[in-house]
Every structure is written in structure tokens, then in C-alpha cells.
Design a protein around this motif. Structure first.
Motif, PDB file in Angstrom:
ATOM      1  N   VAL A   1       0.833  -1.191   0.000  1.00 18.04           N
ATOM      2  CA  VAL A   1       0.000   0.000   0.000  1.00 18.04           C
ATOM      3  C   VAL A   1       0.883   1.262   0.000  1.00 18.04           C
ATOM      4  O   VAL A   1       1.942   1.260   0.633  1.00 18.04           O
ATOM      5  CB  VAL A   1      -0.906  -0.029   1.260  1.00 18.04           C
ATOM      6  N   ASN A   2       0.428   2.308  -0.700  1.00 13.83           N
ATOM      7  CA  ASN A   2       1.186   3.575  -0.719  1.00 13.83           C
ATOM      8  C   ASN A   2       1.474   4.079   0.690  1.00 13.83           C
ATOM      9  O   ASN A   2       0.609   4.010   1.555  1.00 13.83           O
ATOM     10  CB  ASN A   2       0.371   4.670  -1.426  1.00 13.83           C
TER      11      ASN A   2
ATOM     12  N   THR B   1       3.677   2.926   2.753  1.00 16.17           N
ATOM     13  CA  THR B   1       4.290   1.951   3.659  1.00 16.17           C
ATOM     14  C   THR B   1       5.825   2.018   3.608  1.00 16.17           C
ATOM     15  O   THR B   1       6.498   1.567   4.528  1.00 16.17           O
ATOM     16  CB  THR B   1       3.874   0.506   3.294  1.00 16.17           C
ATOM     17  N   GLY B   2       6.344   2.578   2.515  1.00 20.06           N
ATOM     18  CA  GLY B   2       7.802   2.664   2.360  1.00 20.06           C
ATOM     19  C   GLY B   2       8.264   1.757   1.228  1.00 20.06           C
ATOM     20  O   GLY B   2       9.415   1.329   1.189  1.00 20.06           O
ATOM     21  N   LYS B   3       7.378   1.511   0.287  1.00 19.38           N
ATOM     22  CA  LYS B   3       7.653   0.573  -0.820  1.00 19.38           C
ATOM     23  C   LYS B   3       8.817   1.044  -1.701  1.00 19.38           C
ATOM     24  O   LYS B   3       9.756   0.284  -1.940  1.00 19.38           O
ATOM     25  CB  LYS B   3       6.369   0.424  -1.648  1.00 19.38           C
ATOM     26  N   THR B   4       8.721   2.296  -2.170  1.00 15.00           N
ATOM     27  CA  THR B   4       9.768   2.794  -3.071  1.00 15.00           C
ATOM     28  C   THR B   4      11.117   2.880  -2.345  1.00 15.00           C
ATOM     29  O   THR B   4      12.140   2.456  -2.876  1.00 15.00           O
ATOM     30  CB  THR B   4       9.354   4.167  -3.643  1.00 15.00           C
ATOM     31  N   THR B   5      11.073   3.409  -1.131  1.00 18.83           N
ATOM     32  CA  THR B   5      12.314   3.511  -0.347  1.00 18.83           C
ATOM     33  C   THR B   5      12.912   2.122  -0.132  1.00 18.83           C
ATOM     34  O   THR B   5      14.125   1.922  -0.277  1.00 18.83           O
ATOM     35  CB  THR B   5      12.023   4.160   1.033  1.00 18.83           C
TER      36      THR B   5
ATOM     37  N   LYS C   1      16.471   0.593  -1.113  1.00 21.10           N
ATOM     38  CA  LYS C   1      17.349   0.058  -0.063  1.00 21.10           C
ATOM     39  C   LYS C   1      17.773  -1.373  -0.385  1.00 21.10           C
ATOM     40  O   LYS C   1      18.918  -1.759  -0.168  1.00 21.10           O
ATOM     41  CB  LYS C   1      16.611   0.057   1.283  1.00 21.10           C
TER      42      LYS C   1
ATOM     43  N   ARG D   1       1.730   7.236 -10.506  1.00 23.84           N
ATOM     44  CA  ARG D   1       2.165   8.269  -9.564  1.00 23.84           C
ATOM     45  C   ARG D   1       3.506   8.808 -10.036  1.00 23.84           C
ATOM     46  O   ARG D   1       4.534   8.169  -9.841  1.00 23.84           O
ATOM     47  CB  ARG D   1       2.323   7.643  -8.182  1.00 23.84           C
TER      48      ARG D   1
ATOM     49  N   GLN E   1      10.883   9.612  -7.556  1.00 23.50           N
ATOM     50  CA  GLN E   1      11.570   9.217  -6.324  1.00 23.50           C
ATOM     51  C   GLN E   1      12.534   8.051  -6.594  1.00 23.50           C
ATOM     52  O   GLN E   1      13.682   8.067  -6.164  1.00 23.50           O
ATOM     53  CB  GLN E   1      10.513   8.791  -5.307  1.00 23.50           C
TER      54      GLN E   1
ATOM     55  N   THR F   1       8.724  -2.174   7.495  1.00 20.86           N
ATOM     56  CA  THR F   1       9.410  -0.884   7.594  1.00 20.86           C
ATOM     57  C   THR F   1       9.072  -0.166   8.906  1.00 20.86           C
ATOM     58  O   THR F   1       8.151  -0.556   9.621  1.00 20.86           O
ATOM     59  CB  THR F   1       8.989   0.049   6.441  1.00 20.86           C
ATOM     60  N   LYS F   2       9.829   0.861   9.150  1.00 20.97           N
ATOM     61  CA  LYS F   2       9.604   1.804  10.256  1.00 20.97           C
ATOM     62  C   LYS F   2       9.656   1.135  11.635  1.00 20.97           C
ATOM     63  O   LYS F   2       8.928   1.516  12.546  1.00 20.97           O
ATOM     64  CB  LYS F   2       8.283   2.565  10.044  1.00 20.97           C
TER      65      LYS F   2
ATOM     66  N   ASP G   1      11.997   1.507  13.457  1.00 20.90           N
ATOM     67  CA  ASP G   1      12.700   2.477  14.291  1.00 20.90           C
ATOM     68  C   ASP G   1      11.691   3.380  14.988  1.00 20.90           C
ATOM     69  O   ASP G   1      12.011   4.061  15.949  1.00 20.90           O
ATOM     70  CB  ASP G   1      13.629   3.341  13.432  1.00 20.90           C
TER      71      ASP G   1
ATOM     72  N   GLY H   1      13.145  -2.434   7.799  1.00 24.41           N
ATOM     73  CA  GLY H   1      13.574  -1.053   7.625  1.00 24.41           C
ATOM     74  C   GLY H   1      13.672  -0.394   8.985  1.00 24.41           C
ATOM     75  O   GLY H   1      12.764  -0.486   9.805  1.00 24.41           O
ATOM     76  N   LEU H   2      14.821   0.265   9.218  1.00 24.94           N
ATOM     77  CA  LEU H   2      15.058   0.845  10.541  1.00 24.94           C
ATOM     78  C   LEU H   2      15.372   2.330  10.477  1.00 24.94           C
ATOM     79  O   LEU H   2      16.073   2.859  11.326  1.00 24.94           O
ATOM     80  CB  LEU H   2      16.221   0.103  11.214  1.00 24.94           C
TER      81      LEU H   2
ATOM     82  N   GLU I   1      15.138   6.150   7.625  1.00 24.18           N
ATOM     83  CA  GLU I   1      14.915   6.655   6.270  1.00 24.18           C
ATOM     84  C   GLU I   1      16.147   6.517   5.372  1.00 24.18           C
ATOM     85  O   GLU I   1      16.043   6.598   4.157  1.00 24.18           O
ATOM     86  CB  GLU I   1      14.479   8.121   6.332  1.00 24.18           C
TER      87      GLU I   1
HETATM   88  P1  GDP Z   1       5.588   4.288  -0.748  1.00 31.09           P
HETATM   89  O1  GDP Z   1       4.459   5.240  -0.997  1.00 31.09           O
HETATM   90  O2  GDP Z   1       5.094   3.015  -0.123  1.00 31.09           O
HETATM   91  O3  GDP Z   1       6.468   4.033  -1.919  1.00 31.09           O
HETATM   92  O4  GDP Z   1       6.454   4.927   0.419  1.00 31.09           O
HETATM   93  P2  GDP Z   1       7.837   5.734   0.384  1.00 31.09           P
HETATM   94  O5  GDP Z   1       8.940   4.829   0.004  1.00 31.09           O
HETATM   95  O6  GDP Z   1       7.651   6.974  -0.384  1.00 31.09           O
HETATM   96  O7  GDP Z   1       8.010   6.037   1.931  1.00 31.09           O
HETATM   97  C1  GDP Z   1       7.100   6.807   2.674  1.00 31.09           C
HETATM   98  C2  GDP Z   1       7.844   7.503   3.795  1.00 31.09           C
HETATM   99  O8  GDP Z   1       8.312   6.536   4.741  1.00 31.09           O
HETATM  100  C3  GDP Z   1       9.095   8.242   3.329  1.00 31.09           C
HETATM  101  O9  GDP Z   1       9.178   9.459   4.018  1.00 31.09           O
HETATM  102  C4  GDP Z   1      10.247   7.312   3.731  1.00 31.09           C
HETATM  103  O10 GDP Z   1      11.436   8.008   3.964  1.00 31.09           O
HETATM  104  C5  GDP Z   1       9.684   6.715   4.993  1.00 31.09           C
HETATM  105  N1  GDP Z   1      10.276   5.407   5.334  1.00 31.09           N
HETATM  106  C6  GDP Z   1      10.397   4.305   4.571  1.00 31.09           C
HETATM  107  N2  GDP Z   1      10.967   3.284   5.256  1.00 31.09           N
HETATM  108  C7  GDP Z   1      11.225   3.759   6.504  1.00 31.09           C
HETATM  109  C8  GDP Z   1      11.790   3.188   7.698  1.00 31.09           C
HETATM  110  O11 GDP Z   1      12.187   2.012   7.781  1.00 31.09           O
HETATM  111  N3  GDP Z   1      11.847   4.010   8.794  1.00 31.09           N
HETATM  112  C9  GDP Z   1      11.417   5.313   8.752  1.00 31.09           C
HETATM  113  N4  GDP Z   1      11.507   6.030   9.868  1.00 31.09           N
HETATM  114  N5  GDP Z   1      10.857   5.861   7.656  1.00 31.09           N
HETATM  115  C10 GDP Z   1      10.773   5.106   6.554  1.00 31.09           C
END
Ligand code: GDP
Length: 281
Positions: A89-90, A92-96, A100, A121, A127, A234-235, A237, A260-261, A263
């Protein structure tokens, strides 16, 4: 999330445990109602005065039994790219996480190609492109609103031509249009399958640990459409308790592969069940 077990220790200092309170605390740690009840019943059966340390010991044993002993690393295939579909889901940190993972595999000596298959998008494509340039990892994108499956198809060609070890496809995650999203994922799955019968070889679902039980629900829904081979949590941390990955493993049998721990690109690691149970949870 670090310190969920520690918080139990601090909260249950007296030997008279309020069982409802303990069950609520375990559920709040995202261990889920089933496992939480199992832990409570196991403790109740001991019929002796119990302290916080006993609670943590029993909870830890239960969690350890559910999680695998170790998690298989992402291995290369012989002579062809391994296709990894990253879904979720958008937000969640998919692209990041895709970036990584590319960084981690690349650092381990593997050659990686990225596919920006979230074509609806523009921001998601941009990104990933920033990451691709920063990490010096080639990326294939399509025209805005183009067909995500054809982006993956083209990216597979590039990966094959350049003898890459991995193709990581970052897909869309619009949950408000669930039907289309699922159809799109199925199409990517089908199209890549034409390239290679078993492709995609890995389907990783990204879930945000801070969303608790929602993450389990997302895993259920995606798993119904495309069988998942792993989860990226993810997240961890942040305020996420991490119990959700135990829950996903218990209910769906899908292991967490990466966590994921933070950004930063290096704040990402292969999931280590022992470390998780001993240090993180
Ligand atoms: P997407 O919409 O699922 O592709 O999500 P993004 O990759 O754009 O991430 C959404 C936000 O979550 C961004 O601000 C990332 O920097 C942040 N993010 C992703 N993974 C982590 C993580 O493991 N820890 C923290 N604190 N932030 C994260």
C-alpha cells in the motif's frame, strides 16, 4: 519498537498479574489475539507467582517457536535475472525499500536493474529515479500512466541483456482502487511469467510496522491475489511494535525477509529472527 518486552517488564512488576491487563498489553504489542491468549494461558497454567521476567521468557519462547530459525538470503539464479516484485500500500515505504534492497544487493556484489512500475504516480517514478541516480543503478520507466506490466517487461529485457542478477519492480499501491490494483498486479505477474515460467521469483510485500493490525490485513489481502514469498517490515525504528511480523508468520506462513530501521538507504537489513527476539522485540 525496540523495547516492547522491556515495557512488559516495567509494567508487570508485581507478582499478581492482572490477566486481562496482560492480554491487552500483548495485543497492543501487535502479537494478535490468538498468540496473546496462548501466552496468557501458558502463564496461567504455571500456577505460581509470576513476575515480569517470567512473562517475557514465555512470550519470547512462543515468538521464537513461530519464527523460522533463519531467513534465506536472496540468492541469484543461474544465467538469468531473478525478478522481485515489490508490492504494498502507498506510504508503507515501498519505493524507499526497493531502493534500499537494490543498494544492499549491489553492495553484496550483485548487479541490479530497477523497474519503476508505479506509472500512475509521477512522484513515485521520480523518487525511484533519484535513488537510481544516487546509487548508480539502472532504472527503466514508462510514459506517465503507461502500462506497468510493459515497464516490467522492458526492464526484464534490459536486465537480461546486461546480465543483471536481480530485477526489482516497484509497483503501484492504490488501495482506494483495489480491484484495478489487484488486476494490474496479476497482469504484471502474468506478463513476467511469459518471459520466464516461474517469474516473478519473489513477491515481497512491504508493510509499515506502525500500522499494527492493518498490516496483517494487508498481508491477507495481497496474499490472496499473489502468493507472497516474503515481507519487508518498515519503520521499526518508530513506534511500531514489530509483533505484526510474528502475526503474519503465524497466520499466513510468510516470513519477514528484510526490515527497515530508518529513512537512510543503509538503515535496512536482512531479517534475523534471533536478533529480533533477543534485542529488538
Ligand atoms: P511508498 O508510498 O510506499 O512508496 O512509500 P515511500 O517509500 O515513499 O516512503 C514513505 C515515507 O516513509 C518516506 O518518508 C520514507 O522516507 C519513509 N520510510 C520508509 N521506510 C522507513 C523506515 O524504515 N523508517 C522510517 N523512519 N521511515 C521510513
Amino acid at each position: 519498537m525496540a523495547g516492547f518486552f522491556k515495557s512488559l517488564l516495567q509494567r508487570f512488576t508485581k507478582p499478581d498479574i492482572d490477566w486481562d491487563d496482560l492480554e491487552a498489553a500483548l495485543i497492543a504489542g501487535d502479537l494478535g489475539p490468538r498468540l496473546s491468549l496462548q501466552i496468557v494461558e501458558d502463564l496461567q497454567a504455571q500456577q505460581r507467582k509470576l513476575h515480569g521476567a517470567d512473562i517475557v521468557k514465555v512470550a519470547r519462547e512462543h515468538v521464537r517457536k513461530i519464527l523460522p530459525n533463519s531467513v534465506t538470503p536472496m540468492s541469484k539464479l543461474d544465467g538469468k535475472p531473478k525478478v522481485v516484485l515489490v508490492i504494498g500500500v502507498n506510504g508503507t515505504g515501498k519505493t524507499t525499500s526497493t531502493a534500499k534492497l537494490a543498494y544492499l544487493l549491489n553492495k553484496g556484489g550483485a548487479k541490479v536493474v530497477l523497474a519503476a512500475a508505479d506509472t500512475f504516480r509521477a512522484a513515485a517514478v521520480e523518487q525511484l529515479e533519484v535513488w537510481s541516480q544516487r546509487l548508480n543503478i539502472p532504472m527503466v520507466k514508462g510514459p506517465p500512466n503507461g502500462d506497468p506490466a510493459s515497464v516490467c517487461f522492458e526492464a526484464y529485457d534490459l536486465a537480461q541483456r546486461t546480465q543483471a542478477d536481480f530485477l526489482l519492480c516497484d509497483t503501484a499501491g492504490r488501495l482506494h482502487n483495489k480491484h484495478n490494483l489487484m488486476e494490474e498486479l496479476k497482469k504484471i505477474h502474468r506478463i513476467l511469467g511469459r518471459k520466464d515460467e516461474t517469474s516473478p521469483h519473489e513477491v515481497l510485500l512491504v508493510v509499515d510496522a506502525t500500522t499494527g493490525a492493518n498490516a496483517l490485513q494487508q498481508a491477507r489481502e495481497f496474499h490472496k491475489i499473489i502468493p507472497l514469498t516474503g515481507v519487508i517490515v518498515t519503520k521499526l525504528d518508530g513506534s511500531g511494535k514489530g509483533g505484526v511480523l510474528v502475526n503474519i508468520q503465524q497466520e499466513l506462513g510468510v516470513p519477514t525477509r528484510y526490515i527497515g530501521l530508518g529513512e537512510k538507504v543503509e538503515e535496512f537489513q536482512r531479517f534475523d529472527p534471533n536478533r529480533f527476539v533477543e534485542e529488538l522485540l
